[in-house]
Design a protein around this motif. Structure first.
Motif, PDB file in Angstrom:
ATOM      1  N   ARG A   2       0.831  -1.197   0.000  1.00 29.83           N
ATOM      2  CA  ARG A   2       0.000   0.000   0.000  1.00 29.83           C
ATOM      3  C   ARG A   2       0.867   1.249   0.000  1.00 29.83           C
ATOM      4  O   ARG A   2       1.829   1.350   0.761  1.00 29.83           O
ATOM      5  N   ARG A   3       0.508   2.184  -0.876  1.00 29.10           N
ATOM      6  CA  ARG A   3       1.265   3.427  -0.993  1.00 29.10           C
ATOM      7  C   ARG A   3       0.849   4.380   0.128  1.00 29.10           C
ATOM      8  O   ARG A   3      -0.338   4.547   0.412  1.00 29.10           O
ATOM      9  N   ARG A   4       1.818   5.007   0.757  1.00 28.70           N
ATOM     10  CA  ARG A   4       1.535   5.966   1.830  1.00 28.70           C
ATOM     11  C   ARG A   4       1.219   7.329   1.223  1.00 28.70           C
ATOM     12  O   ARG A   4       1.969   7.842   0.389  1.00 28.70           O
ATOM     13  N   LEU A   5       0.087   7.902   1.607  1.00 27.64           N
ATOM     14  CA  LEU A   5      -0.302   9.218   1.105  1.00 27.64           C
ATOM     15  C   LEU A   5       0.380  10.309   1.907  1.00 27.64           C
ATOM     16  O   LEU A   5       0.434  10.243   3.131  1.00 27.64           O
ATOM     17  N   THR A   6       0.895  11.287   1.207  1.00 31.68           N
ATOM     18  CA  THR A   6       1.389  12.481   1.886  1.00 31.68           C
ATOM     19  C   THR A   6       0.306  13.538   1.763  1.00 31.68           C
ATOM     20  O   THR A   6      -0.489  13.515   0.823  1.00 31.68           O
ATOM     21  N   MET A   7       0.253  14.411   2.692  1.00 32.16           N
ATOM     22  CA  MET A   7      -0.803  15.419   2.730  1.00 32.16           C
ATOM     23  C   MET A   7      -0.211  16.813   2.575  1.00 32.16           C
ATOM     24  O   MET A   7       0.850  17.106   3.111  1.00 32.16           O
ATOM     25  N   ALA A   8      -0.923  17.658   1.825  1.00 31.26           N
ATOM     26  CA  ALA A   8      -0.531  19.053   1.642  1.00 31.26           C
ATOM     27  C   ALA A   8      -1.465  19.929   2.457  1.00 31.26           C
ATOM     28  O   ALA A   8      -2.641  19.597   2.651  1.00 31.26           O
ATOM     29  N   LEU A   9      -0.953  21.029   2.917  1.00 32.21           N
ATOM     30  CA  LEU A   9      -1.745  21.988   3.687  1.00 32.21           C
ATOM     31  C   LEU A   9      -2.145  23.144   2.783  1.00 32.21           C
ATOM     32  O   LEU A   9      -1.299  23.733   2.111  1.00 32.21           O
ATOM     33  N   ILE A  10      -3.437  23.445   2.747  1.00 32.68           N
ATOM     34  CA  ILE A  10      -3.952  24.595   2.004  1.00 32.68           C
ATOM     35  C   ILE A  10      -4.541  25.561   3.028  1.00 32.68           C
ATOM     36  O   ILE A  10      -5.409  25.178   3.810  1.00 32.68           O
ATOM     37  N   GLN A  11      -4.064  26.786   3.018  1.00 38.61           N
ATOM     38  CA  GLN A  11      -4.583  27.798   3.940  1.00 38.61           C
ATOM     39  C   GLN A  11      -5.133  28.970   3.154  1.00 38.61           C
ATOM     40  O   GLN A  11      -4.568  29.356   2.130  1.00 38.61           O
ATOM     41  N   ILE A  12      -6.233  29.533   3.647  1.00 38.93           N
ATOM     42  CA  ILE A  12      -6.794  30.739   3.047  1.00 38.93           C
ATOM     43  C   ILE A  12      -7.132  31.716   4.157  1.00 38.93           C
ATOM     44  O   ILE A  12      -7.362  31.325   5.296  1.00 38.93           O
ATOM     45  N   ASN A  13      -7.148  32.981   3.810  1.00 40.34           N
ATOM     46  CA  ASN A  13      -7.567  34.020   4.738  1.00 40.34           C
ATOM     47  C   ASN A  13      -8.853  34.635   4.220  1.00 40.34           C
ATOM     48  O   ASN A  13      -8.920  35.024   3.052  1.00 40.34           O
ATOM     49  N   VAL A  14      -9.851  34.682   5.077  1.00 37.13           N
ATOM     50  CA  VAL A  14     -11.113  35.339   4.750  1.00 37.13           C
ATOM     51  C   VAL A  14     -11.519  36.172   5.957  1.00 37.13           C
ATOM     52  O   VAL A  14     -11.118  35.882   7.082  1.00 37.13           O
TER      53      VAL A  14
END
Length: 110
Positions: A2-14
């Motif tokens: 099984r391939r390990r998923l890496t996660m990206a962080l998405i940030q926004i300002n509102v």
């Protein structure tokens, strides 16, 4: 294996009030704002299209899109104090607008 998923962080300002209203709208559907954003980004990635596809495709729409982008950048620059804020006092209605409405400053309490 099984391939390990890496996660990206998405940030926004509102603005706080926008987040509060979005939180309330998503809560009515039993989800959080971060969960809704994750669903949207995942769907866009799976379908390879966005809800905005085609919206800015005509020449007039592209021009409008550029105007909107420019205005949003200017507003953000004003918010951060990078450029002077050209806002006027929204509590005062200009005389020419009052004239078009057939009103006087006294009638609206100015």
């Amino acid at each position: 294996m099984r391939r390990r998923l890496t996660m990206a962080l998405i940030q926004i300002n509102v603005p706080d009030d926008v987040k509060a209203r979005a939180d309330a709208a998503f809560a009515r559907n039993g989800i959080t704002t971060p969960a809704a954003m994750k669903m949207m980004v995942t769907q866009v990635a799976h379908e390879n299209r966005t809800p905005f596809d085609g919206v800015f495709s005509s020449p007039a729409a592209r021009e409008l899109g550029e105007d909107v982008r420019r205005d949003m950048l200017l507003a953000e620059a004003q918010e951060y104090g990078l450029v002077a804020d050209d806002a006027t006092d929204a509590r005062t209605i200009p005389d020419d607008v009052l004239g078009e409405l057939g009103l006087t400053a006294q009638e609206v309490g100015q």
